[in-house]
Design a protein around this motif. Sequence first.
Motif, PDB file in Angstrom:
ATOM      1  N   HIS A  21       0.807  -1.218   0.000  1.00  0.00           N
ATOM      2  CA  HIS A  21       0.000   0.000   0.000  1.00  0.00           C
ATOM      3  C   HIS A  21       0.840   1.269   0.000  1.00  0.00           C
ATOM      4  CE1 HIS A  21      -3.786  -2.153   0.368  1.00  0.00           C
ATOM      5  NE2 HIS A  21      -3.189  -2.943   1.247  1.00  0.00           N
ATOM      6  N   LEU A  22       2.145   1.115  -0.251  1.00  0.00           N
ATOM      7  CA  LEU A  22       3.015   2.271  -0.417  1.00  0.00           C
ATOM      8  C   LEU A  22       3.124   2.619  -1.893  1.00  0.00           C
ATOM      9  CD1 LEU A  22       5.932   1.366   2.051  1.00  0.00           C
ATOM     10  CD2 LEU A  22       3.847   2.687   2.516  1.00  0.00           C
ATOM     11  N   ASP A  23       3.527   3.842  -2.160  1.00  0.00           N
ATOM     12  CA  ASP A  23       3.743   4.240  -3.544  1.00  0.00           C
ATOM     13  C   ASP A  23       5.028   3.620  -4.080  1.00  0.00           C
ATOM     14  OD1 ASP A  23       1.464   5.783  -3.458  1.00  0.00           O
ATOM     15  OD2 ASP A  23       2.532   7.629  -2.923  1.00  0.00           O
ATOM     16  N   VAL A  24       5.145   3.591  -5.385  1.00  0.00           N
ATOM     17  CA  VAL A  24       6.339   3.031  -6.033  1.00  0.00           C
ATOM     18  C   VAL A  24       7.584   3.767  -5.546  1.00  0.00           C
ATOM     19  CG1 VAL A  24       7.525   2.683  -8.233  1.00  0.00           C
ATOM     20  CG2 VAL A  24       5.042   2.338  -8.076  1.00  0.00           C
ATOM     21  N   GLY A  25       8.594   3.006  -5.158  1.00  0.00           N
ATOM     22  CA  GLY A  25       9.850   3.599  -4.718  1.00  0.00           C
ATOM     23  C   GLY A  25       9.893   3.963  -3.250  1.00  0.00           C
ATOM     24  N   ARG A  50      10.625   8.247  -2.878  1.00  0.00           N
ATOM     25  CA  ARG A  50      11.662   8.123  -3.904  1.00  0.00           C
ATOM     26  C   ARG A  50      12.354   9.451  -4.184  1.00  0.00           C
ATOM     27  NH1 ARG A  50       8.036   7.091  -9.384  1.00  0.00           N
ATOM     28  NH2 ARG A  50       6.594   8.860  -9.108  1.00  0.00           N
ATOM     29  N   HIS A  51      11.780  10.553  -3.687  1.00  0.00           N
ATOM     30  CA  HIS A  51      12.381  11.868  -3.900  1.00  0.00           C
ATOM     31  C   HIS A  51      13.215  12.306  -2.696  1.00  0.00           C
ATOM     32  CE1 HIS A  51       9.958  12.183  -7.466  1.00  0.00           C
ATOM     33  NE2 HIS A  51       8.835  12.032  -6.772  1.00  0.00           N
ATOM     34  N   GLY A  52      13.391  11.425  -1.712  1.00  0.00           N
ATOM     35  CA  GLY A  52      14.235  11.729  -0.570  1.00  0.00           C
ATOM     36  C   GLY A  52      13.511  12.345   0.613  1.00  0.00           C
ATOM     37  N   ALA A  53      12.231  12.592   0.491  1.00  0.00           N
ATOM     38  CA  ALA A  53      11.449  13.139   1.604  1.00  0.00           C
ATOM     39  C   ALA A  53      10.915  11.986   2.454  1.00  0.00           C
ATOM     40  CB  ALA A  53      10.311  13.991   1.082  1.00  0.00           C
ATOM     41  N   THR A  54      10.216  12.322   3.524  1.00  0.00           N
ATOM     42  CA  THR A  54       9.582  11.303   4.360  1.00  0.00           C
ATOM     43  C   THR A  54       8.148  11.703   4.675  1.00  0.00           C
ATOM     44  OG1 THR A  54      10.339  12.332   6.421  1.00  0.00           O
ATOM     45  CG2 THR A  54      11.759  10.633   5.451  1.00  0.00           C
TER      46      THR A  54
END
Length: 320
Positions: A21-25, A50-54
């Motif tokens: 249920h998480l997004d890709v990456g 995947r963009h380095g954020a949380t």
Amino acid sequence: MTDHGEAAAVRPLTLAWVRRHLDVGERIVEAEALRGGITADMLRLTIGTRHGATRDVVLRSFVDPRYVGHAEDWLNREADALTLLTSTGVPAPGLIAVDPTAAHCEYPSLLMTHLAGRTVLGDEGLRTRVPLLARQLVAIHAVRPLEPPREYVTLTTADTVVMPKGADEAAWAAAIDVIREPAPPYEGRFLHRDFQPGNVLFDVPPSRSAGARITGVVDWAATSWGPADLDVAHCSTNLALLHGPVWGLRFAEAYEEAGGALAAAASERLYWQVRDALACSEEVRQVAQPWREAGRTELTTRVVAERLDAYVTALMDARG
């Protein structure tokens, strides 16, 4: 958190379910146990994007054998409530996924968004927070679902009340007699059914209790249809045990000042107030423990029982 730590914190089947249920990456980078709950285990999962954020999500799992049998009903009700509340102004978590029968997880579980803020259980700033709690409860009772949840349930009876040691026996006997009577008629409302300070999140600016605001209301597993008085009575009891009987009596006034409508007859209001207070008599120890863990170390089981006695006595004295 390493993959090994992630697996240690989240059980394998549940971990796989969450990942689906998480997004890709995205991946789980940290897990932190949340305190304060009685019936379920709560984990805050920090998700690395995947963009380095949380971002954070919350995993609720019913692990304790005493409560697993109720989990399907509770989780379905919570999922329905969270779905309903997305179209309202009530600040509730967003539903991500639910597995009420443990078809995929080790235990019945629900995954939801994480809300900012924290519970505030101390006495400081209470005069500011009580009106905020009252206004928030009025907003919850204004929700009008197309299909109401199931009708409220009260399990306490006159025969199951546990009178605290040293309690005012005359006041308790009179209170018990109140709940021997049939429940008063009522106009149904959408109830949280466990609305109390432990399930409300606040943002309180440093050194500015007057600037406090509510950021979220959590734990919707007991949502029901019933009298507004019942939710008000429950919050009143909790305020009385946390801060003293006067605050339990004050909350009903604050609710009406915020635009809420309670039963017209004083005897009907008393019925709901007494019913909730007496229900608490059966679970004083369970109620007190999370408060101590949250920092209210002075609230021993004995102290909470004494405050409950004082509150029940105050309710009966207020009859005139």
